[in-house]
Every structure is written in C-alpha cells, then in structure tokens.
Design an enzyme around this catalytic site. Structure first.
Site, PDB file in Angstrom:
ATOM      1  N   ALA A 182       1.749  73.365  60.598  1.00  0.00           N
ATOM      2  CA  ALA A 182       2.135  74.402  61.555  1.00  0.00           C
ATOM      3  C   ALA A 182       2.098  75.740  60.834  1.00  0.00           C
ATOM      4  O   ALA A 182       2.108  75.810  59.609  1.00  0.00           O
ATOM      5  CB  ALA A 182       3.531  74.141  62.122  1.00  0.00           C
ATOM      6  N   LYS A 183       2.048  76.805  61.602  1.00  0.00           N
ATOM      7  CA  LYS A 183       2.101  78.142  61.019  1.00  0.00           C
ATOM      8  C   LYS A 183       2.469  79.120  62.114  1.00  0.00           C
ATOM      9  O   LYS A 183       2.101  78.951  63.283  1.00  0.00           O
ATOM     10  CB  LYS A 183       0.742  78.543  60.435  1.00  0.00           C
ATOM     11  CG  LYS A 183       0.841  79.550  59.302  1.00  0.00           C
ATOM     12  CD  LYS A 183       1.370  78.880  58.045  1.00  0.00           C
ATOM     13  CE  LYS A 183       1.331  79.803  56.850  1.00  0.00           C
ATOM     14  NZ  LYS A 183       1.812  79.141  55.625  1.00  0.00           N
TER      15      LYS A 183
END
Length: 1106
Positions: free
Chosen positions: A653-654
């Site tokens: 994720a980011k």
C-alpha cells in the site's frame, strides 16, 4: 457610478488623490485632509441585559434532508431604519451608543466649512446630517473614526454625486472606501439592492481575510477581530432605489491572556481567560454562554462546528461557526457568498478570535426574511446552509466558482464537479487503443522496450486530456453535472431514508409551502450514458463526462455529506482502471481532496501497509509535473511495496499527498486533513453514518515516508481521540513512548542489508572483511548510513552524503566515522586533520577547490552528485542518495575500457538508487548485485511486528509493555525488540540463500531472481489467502500461526487471547504469507506442479507433530 478611495495610514498629514470613476472615465479630484491616531475603543454606553437564557430550538443535525441546490433566491429589499437595535432588548452584543456623537458631528461640519471648503457652505449641514442619520452607519463607526476621516468620507460621497451629475450617469451611486493599518481597518461599501452584480462586498471580505484573518496560525500571538454591519437605505435623496451599505471594522486583539507559543494539548477552555478584552466588554451573557458551548465543541474535534440559535420573544436567527484558527483560508468570504446565494444578508456579523486558537463567526439574520415562513421550513433552510458551510470548510473555492456565482449550480454541485475533475485528471484512460496495440507487440521483459513504453505513456498522458481540457468540458455542461449530482446525492446522502423525494432549498416565496417538494428520478448508468451521448457535441466530451458515471458507479462510500469533515474522501472499487495502464489490479482506492492538497491511498490487498509520502513542488512547473504523475507514482510505489512486503502479512500500500501550488508552506495541515478524512471512512459515525456500499469494516496500516516522519505521532494520537479501536496499529514509526520501535535506534533496516553483504563474503570465503575497500552513499547522519558504519568493518575509502564528499584512498579514520555515526552528523563535521595527504573533503558549498592530485572542483554540488561514479572499491553499499543515481546513461562510467567494473559487490540499501537496466549492465560485467527490495526489507519486517504487537495487546497492557516511560524500557519491550532483530536476520538469510541457489543452479541474474521470488510469493500468498479448505483446517491453521507469531508475544499474551483480538483478515494474512514465502524460498524456480502439495503435506505433519 463608482467612487473609490483608499487612505493608507492614519498618522500622516498629506494630500490624497481622489478618483471618481464615471462611465469608465477617470476624473481627478483633490481633497486636503489630516489624519490623527484614533483610539481602538472608548467607554461604551450599554443597555441592561434581559436575563433570559438563549435557547437552541433547531439543532442543525435533526432537520430533514433538503435538496442540495437552489434555483431561486431570497431578496432583501425592505429598507431598515438606521440604528434599529439601539433601543431594543438584545441578546448578542451590547450595542454602542456613542455619547459624543452630536459634538463630533458639529466638529465635522466646522471642518468641512472652514478647513476643507470642498462642499458649498449651504449644503454642508445637509450632507453631514444625511451621512450621520440616513445611511444606517453603526455608532461604532463614529466612535472609531476621527473627525478628519469622517470628513474625508463625506467628501467622497459628495464628489461622487458631482461626478455623476457632470457625466449624466444613470446608474446608482456606489461607495467603496478602505482605511487600513496594522492595528485598525475600516471599510465602507455599497451597492444597489436590485443589482447584486455590482456588489463588491465579497472582494472586501476577501481582502480582510487575506490581510487580517488568514496569515495567523493557531499559536500566533497576533490576531484580529471583525465587526460588520449591513443597512439598507438610499445613499442620496435623488436615488431611485435602496442600496446595501456594508461597514467593516477590523481591530487588533488585546487578549486577557497571551497565547502560548507552543501548541500544547492542554489548551485553556474557559472563555473568560482567552477572550479579547473588547469582546468581553461588548458581549452579552447569552453570547458568552453560546460561544463557550461552541468553543468546547471546537476543542474536541478537528473540523468546524456550526450551531443555529433563535430567541424567544424575538424572531432573530443566529448562525454561529467555530473552527481552529489557521486550519482554513478564505472561509469568512466564502460563507458570505453562500448566504448571498440564498438571498440572505447578515445585518451584524462578528469574527471573534481567542488566544487558545479558536475562531468564532456569528451571523445575525433579521425577521423580515422569514415573516411568512413556518418554523420547520426555516429550520430546513438553515439545515441546508449548515451542511454547505461544512463543505466550504473543505473547499472554500473551486475552479467552477463561476457556475455557482451565476446560480447555474449549487455549492454542492460545483464541489462535486471539482472532485470529479481531479478524479478524471488522474485516472481516466488517456492512452487510447494505439498504445494498447503497441504494448501487445513489445516485449515487457526487455528493459529497452519497457522504457520506450513508459516514455510513450508519459507523453500521451501529458498531451491527451489535460487539466484545462477536462475543466473546459465540464464547464460546457452544467445541466449534465446537475443530473449526475442528483444520482450521486440519491446514492450517498445521509439520512434521506432512501427516498427520491427531496425538499428544495426554500425561497422567500415558498418558505410557507410545506408541500413544496422536488422529486429525483433514479437513473441507471446506461440511461445516464445515453443522456451524455445525446448532450455532448463530440467524443472527447463524452469521454470526460463518462467519468462522472464511473465516479458514481464505483464509489463505495464518502464523507461528502457529513458536517464534521475537514477534507473530502472517497473510497472506490478500482475495477474501472484500465488494465493496459495498470496491469496488476488494485484492491482499494481512496481519493482525498482538501483546500491545501489532493491525495490518494492505494492498496493491493485488504490487509496492506505502506508509508504516506508528502510531495512538495519548488515552482509551478514542478507542481504541474508532480500533479500529472501523482496517481502513477502512487500506483508504482504501492506495487513496489507489495514486492518488498513478501515476508509479512501486510500487502503493498502507499499514500501520496500533493501540496497545492500555493500551499507549499502547509505540509502539516495537509497531512492532518488527509488523515482525518480517511479516518472518516474507517470508523462508524453514529450521529451521521455513511452510506456504506462496501458492507464490511476496513483497517489501514500506515507508516512514515518522505516529509511525514515527524507527523506520525500526531496521527496516532488523533486516531485515539476519534475513538478508532485500531489506533495503536494505525501508524508505525511512532516514538517509543507510544509503542513504536524506531528503525534507526535499533538498526532494523541495516540488519537485513548486512545479512546480504556478509552472506556474499561467506559464500566467497572472505574471512577478513577489514581488508576490503568500501564506498558508501548516505552519510553518518542518516538511519541506514549511521548503522551501516556501526555494523560493518570494511575499510572505508569514500562516504558521500548531503553535505558533500569525503575520500581517502588510505582509508577513512574509523574512530572518527563512528563518532559521527553516534552523533548523527554529516561528513562536514569530520576532522579533516585525520585525512592522509591524498585524502580530501569536498562540500557542496565549495567552489574552485583544488584536490591533492591537482584537479580543480568548480562546483561542490555537481561534484557531490556524480562522486559515486568516480571511485573504485571492493564493496559499494548505497544507503542514501537520489533515485536513479546510476542509470543506463551513466552506468558505463563504472566499467573501464577492459570491461572491469569499479565494484565487485553492490548491495542496494537505498530505494531505487539504481535503475533495473543499469543493474543488468553491472551484472553482465561481473558485479554481484542485490537489489533494494531484498536488501532493505528489515525495516518493513520491524514495522509489521510492531503492528502485530499493537493488535495483540489491549490498551492498558499495550501502554504497560510496549510504551517507554520516563526513559525506562519495559522488560517485554526489550525482549521483543531482540526477537524482531532475529526474525529480520532469519528472513534475510532465507531469501539470500534462495537467490544464491537460483543463480548458482540456473545462472539467473541476482536481481531477476529477487523480482521472481517476490512475484511468486505474492501470487501464491493471494491464492492461499483465498483457499478456504486450508484455512478451515483449524489444527493446521493454529499450528502455522503458532510457528509464525513471535514467541515472546505468545508467552506474554497467549495464542488463544491473541486469536480473539487480532482481526481474522490479519490472521489469514499471517497464515498465507508464512506458507507462501517458505515454499518459494525452498523451491525457488521449481516447475514441478506437485511441489506445493508435497510441501503442504510435509508442513502439516511437521507442525502438527510439534
């Protein structure tokens, strides 16, 4: 006919140029005047307070949902008698009665007759009398202004009449005056009631906001309060219609108690101790009580507070808005525009500042507007305004403001259009079928082909649907926007009970009509597309407007209709993304939009974790470049994180936050609003529940990244204050007093880097690394750089960091390097006396510096940026530096004419330091290259185990065992950290052995094997996670969890208790990751289709026997 005058300063005697504008011609007119310092306030005559407590009859969150737009306006046309509040019972502020008014009036007449002589003597008294008694100016004006300034203003009005008469102007007389200085400002403005397009009060309020309200933050000792009065009357006896006359008074606050310079969480809440002295003198007891209530609410939340009050025995409606100073800009003028949209004019408006950082604005509306209205209709109107006031807090202005000003769209509709425009700008398919055809032909495994495709993709994205093109298209179709918003409203508005019958925002003529309703007919996506096809004039316009349908169709939940939001957030099902551009499907997509930023949060799994990156732009060109690549950068970062997280339960994720072009100085505010808006989507708001089409709870796991490391503690505390049950695990990277495990203190990332370096030495039978030479980028001031120096024992010949370059072919003094590493200082603090005669230090600030070999360094910065290409050594460990520092264009500088590389072993500690094509070139030259996703995964492993501990403990036990108190480290914390270190080294060794084995047996390049292992683990992890039969075997499931969960944690809490507390989705992720990673590490490049079944059978037997 306009007349404008600006008086720049009170304390100066001068001649002022007066400009009278008549039919666009400028006529000079001289006025002589003197200005003297005036007092901020004097003693006030007050009216006794009627002892009756205020009563809030209509709570803003209990009214029925009304239609979120209006096509009609309330017009304020009735003339108000001047000073109408002087003799009435009051509940707001004690009205000023200026006892010296008559004496002052006489002095003004005398000044105009004997000193100025610009008005005929026989007209002076009449002009002064009209100014004092007919314009409806509040006594506050006369008390604040000296005689000379009042004389100036009367001259301005008289000059306007003369100019209008001379030019035979037919338009009504208008006045625009402003007197500004540091401590005080007064503005007079007017416009005909029936010509709202001539109203410049919005511009005045924008000016006040820009100069006096917006620049000051929460803890600034300087603040300004504003009082505004509106009257309706004829400016001149010859006028044919009434004018709105606006008077604004801005005064510098004199607080009872000066504000604290630091933003202490223990802010004072007693209004008597944090108020401006003038406010306390003027405000009634009812107002103080009311403001105290609003202040208490502001201090317990991050967003705005909106309250509606009315009074028994007097039909006055008062809207009060509270918020934290410095949290929003241009809010005051934006609210006024909203009221004017509904035809409302506040007769008295007060902007009050308090030394604890709270701002409260009070708007007072008179009964003439509502005399024929039912109470429920008034409540409904102001409930509508309350919702839109909260929306304006998020976005005070958008690019589609002209559609709001012209009343083609409501504030909700233009805000919706703005959000969809940003959505279009980042995610619509801009490449076309030609790109898809080319992509199918080219070989994606070929680095050159992949780079060509990426270049074409960037170019097409820039040239196809630009921001301007998307904006201009939407501006052409307000009717479509209106219809599309209706469908959005039907699907996601809060508390409309799933009915298509929505109440219109009422106009003056319809307020009494309770039966007035507006029906929205639900439309399918197909029907909406048919309407778009029929309405749009070309296919490009269809492509843009089609994105509104995708926006609505794939939206799962939003905080758009909550009144406590600080920024807008939208959770999407990302299946609409074009598979040509985004080959690996996302699991979830969140878009967040605020006044200071736009941002996304993308993840590839339900259980996923990654850092939050905040992007700054040095100039408008950089902002444009960053904006164009924002979503793609976010996608690629999350994808890279997915590969790096192969050993841990959380997938990739980011989050990215792009600061607005004009908000580069507000990173903290942007981060806070971004985080708060995402929390809106994750927790249950019992008073205003979201329409949730996802239908299940979600938890996000975040961490620090570029420009956000100092903000994660706030995010953790804020999640706790918002009663998020997962607040402990929300962010990693927090300080030890909050249960964080700092990577730099314990060298978590460096541990895995060293495993690869030492693994290479071991495989090559290098028993004494001290004989090896070494180059390192990333200095002793950084996390990786300092710990690499501490953990290693090679002979350093060069260290390159942000301050410059340190080089010594005889070897840098190790004791001095360790000193800098312990003190976390850059190499400009290195004792140059400890360099050999051939050694040198070049700092970025140096120019024309001569090196020992006679070379002249013209520019230290340029030298630093390319220094890593100059040196030869056995080992190169990049621990910092710019991305793509070694690329296909410069990698040949690391290989001599005989094909010999500058380094033998390269372990990429820093992310993205070397491009993939450059790594291939180096490997072909004989360099052993270990890529970043393998080498530096120790940090993500530590963070994952920090999350696991947070999920396992209850709040009390977490504080006892995971939080450092007064510098004392709990015994469990120390033991757990040591086990985390061992797990990092175990995982790094498992992967290293797999990579070495795959290269030795199959001659596959090291970096290709790293990519292969990551990809295979991720794929198998996904399959196991979704394979119910494996998970359903409770005995095997628990055996895997027992083997994978740290023993220290199990011993402290117990596995059974942990299984109760940890969400099932997270437990499944632990289960699937453990099995997938160990299988792939063992079998590396196995093509045996039965290998996995054999592996599972073996694991089942072994684990159950254990």
């Amino acid at each position: 006919m306009y007349l404008t005058k600006q008086i720049p300063h009170y304390s100066r005697i001068h001649t002022t140029q007066l400009l009278t504008v008549v039919n666009h011609r400028t006529i000079p007119f001289k006025i002589r005047g003197s200005f003297s310092n005036c007092r901020r306030y004097s003693n006030f005559a007050t009216v006794p307070l009627l002892e009756r407590p205020f009563k809030n009859k209509s709570k803003h969150n209990t009214a029925r949902a009304s239609r979120p737009f209006s096509t009609q306006k309330m017009l304020l046309t009735k003339s108000h008698p001047p000073n109408m509040y002087k003799d009435s019972v009051f509940f707001g502020y004690r009205p000023i009665v200026f006892s010296g008014k008559q004496d002052q009036k006489s002095k003004v007449i005398q000044c105009l007759r004997t000193e100025r002589k610009t008005i005929p003597d026989d007209l002076v008294e009449d002009e002064v009398d009209r100014f004092y008694n007919k314009l409806g100016l509040d006594d506050y004006y006369f008390q604040m202004e000296p005689v000379s300034i009042i004389a100036d203003h009367i001259e301005i009005i008289y000059a306007a009449k003369i100019a209008a008469h001379a030019s035979h102007a037919k338009e009504e007389l208008n006045i625009h005056v402003k007197n500004e200085n540091e401590d005080l400002a007064i503005y007079l403005d007017s416009s005909p009631v029936t010509q709202p397009e001539l109203d410049q009060s919005s511009a005045v309020e924008e000016s006040i906001s820009t100069r006096y309200l917006d620049p000051f933050k929460l803890t600034d000792p300087t603040a300004y309060r504003v009082e505004s009065f509106t009257s309706v009357t004829n400016i001149d006896r010859t006028s044919t219609e009434n004018s709105n006359i606006y008077t604004y008074f801005v005064t510098k606050c004199d607080f009872v108690d000066n504000p604290k310079k630091d933003a202490s969480p223990d802010v004072p809440t007693d209004i008597a101790s944090v108020s401006d002295k003038t406010f306390l003198e003027k405000a009634s007891d009812n107002t103080i009580e009311m403001y105290q209530d609003v202040m208490n609410s502001v201090l317990t939340r991050f967003g705005p507070v909106v309250r509606l009050f009315d009074y028994q025995g007097r039909s006055e409606i008062r809207l009060v808005v509270g918020y934290r100073r410095g949290s929003i800009f241009q809010y005051f003028p934006s609210l006024s525009k909203l009221f004017r949209y509904y035809g409302l004019h506040s007769t008295r408006t007060y902007v009050e500042q308090f030394s604890n950082g709270v701002t409260i604005i009070s708007y007072n509306f008179k009964p003439e507007l509502f005399k024929n209205a039912a109470v429920t209709s008034i409540n409904e109107l102001f409930s509508q305004i309350t919702r839109e006031a909260s929306l304006l807090y998020c976005l005070p202005s958008t690019d589609f403001q002209p559609l709001f000003v012209s009343e083609k769209l409501s504030i909700q509709e233009v805000t919706y259009a703005h959000c969809v425009r940003i959505f279009c700008e980042h995610v619509m398919n801009k490449l076309g079928p030609e790109y898809s055809s080319l992509s199918a032909i080219l070989d994606h495994s070929n680095n050159i082909h992949a780079e060509i495709l990426e270049t074409i993709k960037r170019r097409l994205s820039t040239l196809a649907f630009t921001r301007t093109k998307i904006h201009d298209t939407i501006m052409q179709y307000p009717g479509l926007v209106h219809t599309l918003f209706e469908q959005f409203y039907l699907e996601h508005a809060i508390n409309h009970n799933s009915t298509p019958h929505l109440h219109r925002a009422k106009s003056a003529t319809s307020l009494a009509d309770e039966a007035s309703t507006y029906s929205i007919t639900p439309m399918s996506a197909t029907a909406l597309m048919d309407l778009i096809q029929k309405t749009c004039t070309n296919e490009e316009d269809v492509s843009v407007m089609e994105m509104f349908v995708k926006f609505n169709t794939h939206l799962l939940k939003t905080n758009f209709f909550q009144t406590t939001k600080v920024a807008l957030s939208f959770r999407f099902d990302p299946s609409f993304l074009d598979s040509t551009q985004y080959k690996d499907p996302l699991y979830a997509m969140i878009m967040s939009i605020g006044n200071e930023f736009r941002g996304f949060h993308l993840r590839f799994r339900d259980v996923a974790r990654g850092g939050i990156r905040l992007i700054k732009s040095a100039n408008p060109e950089a902002f444009g470049l960053n904006a164009r690549g924002l979503f793609d950068e976010n996608y690629n970062l999350a994808k890279t994180q997915m590969l790096k997280n192969k050993d841990i339960p959380e997938g990739g994720a980011k989050g990215v936050i792009l600061l607005g072009k004009d908000c580069q100085d507000k990173p903290e505010l942007a981060f806070m609003k971004y985080i708060d808006s995402i929390i809106d989507l994750l927790i249950v708001n019992k008073s205003q529940p979201l329409v949730d089409k996802l239908g299940k709870p979600e938890i996000l796991f975040m961490g620090p990244d570029e420009n956000t490391a100092d903000l994660v503690n706030w995010a953790t505390i804020h999640a706790h204050r918002r009663n998020a049950p997962w607040w402990k695990s929300f962010f990693t990277g927090k300080k030890p007093t909050m249960g964080g495990i700092p990577h730099d203190k314990y060298g978590m990332t460096s541990l895995s880097v060293r495993c690869y370096v030492e693994g290479i030495y071991k495989k090559l039978n290098i028993t004494d690394p001290s004989k090896l030479t070494k180059v390192q980028t990333g200095g002793p001031d950084g996390d990786l750089g300092s710990n690499e120096i501490k953990l290693s024992n090679e002979k350093y010949i060069a260290v390159i960091d942000g301050s410059g370059v340190l080089y010594d072919p005889a070897g840098l003094d190790r004791t001095e390097l360790l000193r800098l590493a312990d003190e976390r200082k850059t190499i400009d603090h290195f004792d140059a006396g400890k360099l050999s005669p051939e050694g040198y230090r070049v700092l970025v600030k140096d120019t024309n510096l001569k090196l020992p070999n006679g070379e002249i360094v013209r520019n230290g910065t340029i030298f630093r940026n390319t220094a890593h290409l100059r040196y030869k050594a056995d080992t190169f460990v990049p621990c910092g530096g710019r991305p793509n520092a070694i690329n296909i264009n410069n990698v040949e500088q690391l290989i001599d004419d005989h094909g010999r590389p500058a380094f033998k072993y390269l372990v990429e500690g820093a992310n993205l330091f070397i491009t993939q094509d450059a790594k291939s070139v180096l490997e072909k030259a004989g360099v052993i290259v270990i890529r970043d996703a393998s080498a530096n995964k120790g940090g993500v492993t530590s963070s994952s185990l920090e999350v696991l501990a947070s999920l396992s403990f209850d709040d009390a036990s977490f504080k006892e065992n995971m939080c450092v108190h007064d510098g004392k480290v709990p015994t469990f914390y120390a033991d757990y950290v040591n086990e985390v270190k061992r797990i990092i080294q175990r995982n790094a060794n498992l992967e290293f052995e797999a990579i070495w084995k795959g290269h030795s047996e199959n001659k596959i390049p090291y970096t290709s094997l790293s990519n292969h292992l990551s990809t295979e683990i991720v794929k198998l992890d996904h399959d196991i996670y979704n394979y119910e039969k494996l998970w359903a075997d409770v005995g095997f499931r628990n055996a895997v969890l027992r083997a994978s969960i740290p023993k220290t944690l199990q011993a402290k809490i117990g596995l059974e208790k942990m299984l109760e507390r940890i969400p099932e989705s997270y437990l499944r992720a632990i289960f699937s990751t453990y099995l997938a990673s160990r299988f792939v590490y063992q079998h590396v490049v196995s093509s045996d289709p039965f290998a996995f079944f054999d592996y599972i059978s073996t694991e089942m037997k072994m684990l159950k026997d254990a």
